[in-house]
Design an enzyme around this catalytic site. Structure first.
Site, short mmCIF file in Angstrom:
data_model
loop_
_atom_site.label_atom_id
_atom_site.label_comp_id
_atom_site.label_asym_id
_atom_site.label_seq_id
_atom_site.Cartn_x
_atom_site.Cartn_y
_atom_site.Cartn_z
N GLY A 123 0.24 -1.22 0.20
CA GLY A 123 0.01 -0.21 0.36
C GLY A 123 1.14 0.73 -0.38
N GLY B 263 -0.22 4.50 -0.09
CA GLY B 263 -0.65 5.28 0.84
C GLY B 263 0.23 6.80 1.29
CG PHE B 264 -1.02 10.11 2.92
CD1 PHE B 264 -0.49 11.40 2.68
CD2 PHE B 264 -2.46 10.59 2.93
CE1 PHE B 264 -1.42 12.60 1.86
CE2 PHE B 264 -3.79 11.44 1.96
CZ PHE B 264 -2.84 12.76 1.15
N GLY B 265 0.96 6.31 4.96
CA GLY B 265 2.03 5.82 5.12
C GLY B 265 3.02 5.64 4.86
CB VAL C 287 -1.19 -8.43 -0.93
CG1 VAL C 287 -0.99 -9.46 -0.32
CG2 VAL C 287 -0.37 -7.56 -1.75
CD GLU D 154 -12.65 18.88 3.15
OE1 GLU D 154 -11.60 19.66 3.75
OE2 GLU D 154 -12.49 17.80 2.54
CG ASP E 281 -7.09 5.31 7.37
OD1 ASP E 281 -5.92 5.61 8.31
OD2 ASP E 281 -7.69 5.57 6.47
#
Lengths: 444, 444
Positions: free
Chosen positions: A19, A21-23, A87, A178, A308
């Site tokens: 993954g 993402g941000f992490g 995966v 938003e 997350d």
């Protein structure tokens, strides 16, 4: 035959990260100088800047300006390898990940798979509601919104007209707020010019929030101001309400109230998506994986989780950390250091979350910001929101393009990307094991 | 029920224009002040700047920066109506167009349907070759190219590797030359950084041209220089050669020569696509519709055609005009004036094509330009090419974004849009009469 043949054992420990993402990308970054083989596996070839997906969905930004190819992000990182794959499971005995392109051995495994939309088990809603969690979601929603108005031009039936012009957004968190604000802006400044034959008094925007206040994660001032701004923009906000059912046409709330719409936008929460092969004792509520203060998955020595998907349950954080970018990025950064410590047999540093606060924008000159140092709402908050998001976007080119688009929209009161872009088959698409096929109906 | 209910007879003559390409939008523009009802019908909701499609396909530009919504183009034109639909046939007796959303009466009809890719009747090639005629084509090609390299990483079989890394482009006109040049640039500056595990010596780019020279429409200097530039960039150019067959894997030329590739890019020509209902006496070779010097379709009083679909056959232009943007735009502009003359019973002005010349870019600092005033090749030609294309792009915002992307790529030697963007189903997509469904296989 698909496999990882070109990722050769070079004697260095192999860290497999699932993954980007941000992490995940923070972790890769902080392993730049590490004497390791770093393998990132993701089902997209690009990082997605999720906080701005709603602007792609509402024609404010082009998709390409908020996504950034992984290979570009790390082109100067010699120990970095990327593979485009999904995966399917992990084998903690053999220490391998099973993927759509074959299997790969790991020395250290990091789960950074993030979260998916939470429909709270309601299959009917899952089938008909519109999520905004991926770039494909966002483009599909943009196509859907524009197609609806093209359709609305073709009917004189009042009910069908309402079903096409009205929007129900579920979830009063930042995303829901938003999206509602952005739709209200389109209703006010853009759509009436595009669809002169339609009467936009008829366009209703409903925001459904389960809690008694918007932006539950934020301060009361923020939540109350957000409500005031949305009502000022003509959004109907329904607090303390839940969606009971939606069949693609009629939304029913817990109090029996009904709305007719072909567009139920679902921003009501996310849930972790753990991978097959993780012992169920380590999986806690919300589908998250329990980790210790070093982001190590409980019960394993060599498997870590962050962002997350990771629930770091401590006395201070009984629920784990909020499922947002900042904890993920901070965990990724630290885990990079800790992995190197671990390998060189040095002591690890426990994770402590530095809460930088939270913010949401409602629209033009309207945002709410809770920072450690100050809480503010309105124009100044809106400037802070834009600044923070701009500097966080991955890729200088993307930053520049987003800035220009924002300035353009601000001064022109326009949203440029009102485009229905269809989809086309690749005649010789390399057929891919377990690759799902999606279909899309276009007007063209 | 779908229909044109919101386009009401207002006593003014109704001009129905089919197709919003270069000719169609020029015509709409030049009717801005006309006392008419102007209805544009297109199967997309946006104009496409076709000359730059190849840059979208080769990751140089984002799709959204070369397409522009029709409703935005003409938001200040009160007599303008747009409908998103596909025209299926015309009834010249009843004076109606039959479309996917119902039928509409016309007083004057203008065919501006342009041209489609010409496979010269070879169904096998049509099935497997990759066209670049629409924005969806371009995005699909970009996804295809990037997916191929992701696939190439997974194989050690030399033949499979070649089939994924090699490209065959058919057609030595501007599009073929520009695609070949852009791929050569990616091979030289971009892909080796992205795919360090692959040896790009193995990436072959073949350009097949049926004529003895490239850019047949242009001067000998231009054609010869283009050849020199492409060879300098490492492209294998094959002149006087035709593709006999392609099964999605093996390309065979007329001389028996064979290439292995999963990517045959087809830029070998276009053919008009006339609409059912036009008398066949008016349809000439190349599927074009014969028009007189006022762009009036032969045999009709109230039907006109312009651009690629129109063949204005005169002593000076026995083949009609070249199927390019300039004749279409000039015809659109004049037809707008002539329609108003016709309605007010005044004499019409015959069309005279002002040939502004022709140009093509091969890559960084390399272009060939034939203008009335000068013929030039190289850096200066490249500047002219960029300038002319920039000022021609529809929409100021798009112009700015394209300029920034070009400057960025120029100084960074990079192409930013290396993104595989999948496709997603709209759960509640308004089902549309006769709307074709396309499917796409993605990795995600």
């Amino acid at each position: 035959m698909h496999n990882f043949t070109r990722i050769i054992d070079n004697g260095k420990p192999r860290v497999v990260i699932i993954g980007g993402g941000f992490g995940g990308i923070e972790l890769v970054k902080s392993l730049k100088k590490a004497d390791l083989q770093v393998v990132l596996i993701d089902k997209h070839n690009h990082h997605t800047f999720q906080p701005l997906l709603y602007q792609v969905a509402t024609a404010g930004l082009e998709a390409d300006s908020i996504i950034h190819p992984f290979r570009k992000c790390f082109e100067d990182q010699p120990n970095f390898y990327f593979r485009l794959a999904e995966v399917t499971s992990i084998n903690t005995e053999k220490k391998t990940v099973e993927t759509t392109i074959g299997h790969l051995r790991y020395d250290y495994l990091v789960l950074a798979t993030g979260a998916t939309t939470n429909y709270y088990g309601n299959e009917q809603i899952k089938k008909h509601a519109i999520p905004i969690k991926s770039i494909d979601d966002a483009i599909a929603l943009r196509n859907h919104i524009l197609s609806n108005f093209e359709q609305a031009l073709l009917t004189e039936d009042e009910e069908e007209l309402n079903s096409l012009m009205d929007y129900v957004i579920v979830g009063g968190g930042p995303t829901g707020v938003e999206v509602a604000g952005a739709l209200a802006e389109l209703k006010k400044h853009v759509f009436p010019k595009d669809y002169k034959e339609l009467d936009f008094i008829k366009m209703d925007i409903h925001l459904i929030q389960g809690a008694p206040r918007l932006l539950s994660g934020m301060s009361d001032e923020a939540g109350d101001k957000a409500l005031a701004y949305l009502e000022e923009f003509g959004v109907d906000v329904w607090l303390d309400r839940f969606v009971k059912s939606y069949d693609g046409y009629t939304v029913e709330l817990d109090n029996g109230q009904k709305f007719i719409t072909k567009s139920l936008i679902w921003a009501a929460g996310v849930v972790g998506s753990p991978i097959d092969g993780i012992r169920k004792e380590s999986i806690v509520r919300g589908g998250r994986v329990q980790v210790d203060e070093y982001n190590r998955v409980t019960g394993y020595e060599d498997i870590f989780a962050l962002g997350d998907i990771a629930a770091m349950i401590t006395a201070q954080t009984p629920q784990g950390h909020p499922m947002m970018a900042p904890p993920a990025m901070q965990q990724g950064k630290l885990l990079g250091k800790n992995l190197q410590q671990l390998i060189s047999g040095k002591p690890l540093t426990p994770f402590v979350y530095k809460d930088q606060g939270c913010m949401a924008t409602i629209g033009r000159n309207r945002a709410v910001v809770d920072l450690k140092v100050l809480k503010t709402q309105g124009f100044f908050a809106w400037l802070i929101w834009m600044f923070v998001h701009l500097i966080s976007i991955v890729g200088y080119r993307n930053r520049l393009l987003v800035l220009i688009n924002w300035m353009w929209s601000y001064f022109s009161y326009d949203k440029g990307m009102r485009l229905i872009v269809g989809h086309k088959k690749d005649p010789n698409a390399p057929i891919h094991k377990q690759a799902p096929t999606t279909t899309q109906t276009t007007f063209s």
